[in-house]
Design a protein around this motif. Sequence first.
Motif, PDB file in Angstrom:
ATOM      1  N   LYS A 111       0.831  -1.212   0.000  1.00  0.00           N
ATOM      2  CA  LYS A 111       0.000   0.000   0.000  1.00  0.00           C
ATOM      3  C   LYS A 111       0.864   1.260   0.000  1.00  0.00           C
ATOM      4  CE  LYS A 111      -3.866   2.113   2.489  1.00  0.00           C
ATOM      5  NZ  LYS A 111      -4.788   1.994   3.654  1.00  0.00           N
ATOM      6  N   LYS A 112       1.898   1.252   0.832  1.00  0.00           N
ATOM      7  CA  LYS A 112       2.807   2.391   0.942  1.00  0.00           C
ATOM      8  C   LYS A 112       3.558   2.604  -0.367  1.00  0.00           C
ATOM      9  CE  LYS A 112       6.802   3.932   3.732  1.00  0.00           C
ATOM     10  NZ  LYS A 112       7.921   3.716   2.809  1.00  0.00           N
ATOM     11  N   ARG A 113       4.017   1.518  -0.961  1.00  0.00           N
ATOM     12  CA  ARG A 113       4.820   1.626  -2.185  1.00  0.00           C
ATOM     13  C   ARG A 113       3.969   2.076  -3.378  1.00  0.00           C
ATOM     14  NH1 ARG A 113       8.643   3.724  -4.242  1.00  0.00           N
ATOM     15  NH2 ARG A 113       9.556   2.748  -6.076  1.00  0.00           N
ATOM     16  N   ILE A 114       2.730   1.637  -3.443  1.00  0.00           N
ATOM     17  CA  ILE A 114       1.828   2.070  -4.515  1.00  0.00           C
ATOM     18  C   ILE A 114       1.633   3.579  -4.447  1.00  0.00           C
ATOM     19  CG2 ILE A 114      -0.558   1.986  -5.365  1.00  0.00           C
ATOM     20  CD1 ILE A 114      -0.549  -0.993  -4.520  1.00  0.00           C
ATOM     21  N   ALA A 115       1.399   4.097  -3.257  1.00  0.00           N
ATOM     22  CA  ALA A 115       1.212   5.546  -3.078  1.00  0.00           C
ATOM     23  C   ALA A 115       2.473   6.302  -3.496  1.00  0.00           C
ATOM     24  CB  ALA A 115       0.867   5.854  -1.626  1.00  0.00           C
ATOM     25  N   GLU A 116       3.628   5.777  -3.120  1.00  0.00           N
ATOM     26  CA  GLU A 116       4.903   6.428  -3.460  1.00  0.00           C
ATOM     27  C   GLU A 116       5.121   6.486  -4.959  1.00  0.00           C
ATOM     28  OE1 GLU A 116       7.545   5.194   0.493  1.00  0.00           O
ATOM     29  OE2 GLU A 116       7.739   4.058  -1.371  1.00  0.00           O
ATOM     30  N   VAL A 117       4.889   5.351  -5.625  1.00  0.00           N
ATOM     31  CA  VAL A 117       5.205   5.279  -7.058  1.00  0.00           C
ATOM     32  C   VAL A 117       4.179   6.069  -7.878  1.00  0.00           C
ATOM     33  CG1 VAL A 117       3.986   3.169  -7.822  1.00  0.00           C
ATOM     34  CG2 VAL A 117       6.263   3.676  -8.708  1.00  0.00           C
ATOM     35  N   ILE A 118       2.942   6.137  -7.412  1.00  0.00           N
ATOM     36  CA  ILE A 118       1.924   6.948  -8.090  1.00  0.00           C
ATOM     37  C   ILE A 118       2.323   8.417  -8.066  1.00  0.00           C
ATOM     38  CG2 ILE A 118      -0.413   7.884  -7.739  1.00  0.00           C
ATOM     39  CD1 ILE A 118      -1.351   4.988  -7.318  1.00  0.00           C
ATOM     40  N   GLU A 119       2.818   8.867  -6.922  1.00  0.00           N
ATOM     41  CA  GLU A 119       3.299  10.249  -6.823  1.00  0.00           C
ATOM     42  C   GLU A 119       4.558  10.447  -7.674  1.00  0.00           C
ATOM     43  OE1 GLU A 119       4.750  13.533  -3.467  1.00  0.00           O
ATOM     44  OE2 GLU A 119       4.101  11.539  -2.838  1.00  0.00           O
ATOM     45  N   GLU A 120       5.429   9.474  -7.644  1.00  0.00           N
ATOM     46  CA  GLU A 120       6.707   9.550  -8.360  1.00  0.00           C
ATOM     47  C   GLU A 120       6.513   9.744  -9.863  1.00  0.00           C
ATOM     48  OE1 GLU A 120      10.736   6.756  -8.668  1.00  0.00           O
ATOM     49  OE2 GLU A 120       9.193   6.323  -7.175  1.00  0.00           O
ATOM     50  N   VAL A 121       5.537   9.049 -10.439  1.00  0.00           N
ATOM     51  CA  VAL A 121       5.341   9.123 -11.894  1.00  0.00           C
ATOM     52  C   VAL A 121       4.189  10.049 -12.299  1.00  0.00           C
ATOM     53  CG1 VAL A 121       6.294   6.808 -12.190  1.00  0.00           C
ATOM     54  CG2 VAL A 121       3.812   7.096 -12.095  1.00  0.00           C
ATOM     55  N   GLY A 122       3.573  10.721 -11.324  1.00  0.00           N
ATOM     56  CA  GLY A 122       2.540  11.702 -11.641  1.00  0.00           C
ATOM     57  C   GLY A 122       1.215  11.106 -12.068  1.00  0.00           C
ATOM     58  N   LEU A 123       0.759  10.089 -11.339  1.00  0.00           N
ATOM     59  CA  LEU A 123      -0.514   9.437 -11.676  1.00  0.00           C
ATOM     60  C   LEU A 123      -1.618   9.724 -10.650  1.00  0.00           C
ATOM     61  CD1 LEU A 123       0.659   5.906 -12.880  1.00  0.00           C
ATOM     62  CD2 LEU A 123      -0.706   7.509 -14.226  1.00  0.00           C
ATOM     63  N   GLU A 124      -1.403  10.740  -9.815  1.00  0.00           N
ATOM     64  CA  GLU A 124      -2.364  10.996  -8.728  1.00  0.00           C
ATOM     65  C   GLU A 124      -3.801  11.140  -9.238  1.00  0.00           C
ATOM     66  OE1 GLU A 124       1.455  13.177  -7.298  1.00  0.00           O
ATOM     67  OE2 GLU A 124       0.449  12.733  -9.194  1.00  0.00           O
TER      68      GLU A 124
END
Length: 236
Positions: A111-124
């Motif tokens: 869950k934590k990593r999904i949130a991080e990577v979504i922010e990282e690649v601009g998919l919010e």
Amino acid sequence: MSISIQNLTKQYGSQKAVDNLSFEIPKGQIVGFLGPNGAGKSTTMKILTGYLNASSGQAFVNALNVAEEPLAVQGKIGYLPEHNPLYLEMYVKEFLGFVAELYGLKAAECKKRIAEVIEEVGLEREQHKKIGQLSKGYRQRVGLAQALIHKPDVLILDEPTTGLDPNQLVEIRQLIKNAGKDKTVILSTHIMQEVESICERAIIIHKGKIVADEKIEALKTRGESMEELFKKVTLG
């Protein structure tokens, strides 16, 4: 070395797609892997990922032999193939959760990593949409997100910006550049300006063999463009 390829050959009948190829990439370097269509770029990348077996020679990722330890190698790499294979009926977060589980991430970490990577690649703003509803640029972001989800040491990107519009090109290039700050990246592309803007080094192959291996800074010092070098070594 993050990547080491030693005397690699891949043969289909009488045709050699990769012909006794050798090169090394140290940790933290972003390398452009170039060549005309059919030069052997994708074949080499597929061998590195364990998707294809070499006819002879060896490939190593983080000192792990790809042929002997394919699962261990796949845990160390993030791979974005040329034709980004996504499940279009899945939602973005659902898909990334599926990929994270494949890599063995536990529920809380996942869950934590999904949130991080979504922010990282601009998919919010796109994270709750089905992948099939996304533009090509955002699908590429999803492809990059799945390649990054398990924090790999090495990124292997095959034509990551093909078919993107100018704005998407700039954004995806920046994402790759940011990812390369703490990873080794090898990317194939036909866009010479992309190599000059993202990469530290360019390896050009032609008919399965290396015809040039240059640091981008050295090229600029000589006053030679990537396009000029490419034409010189592939067209003679």
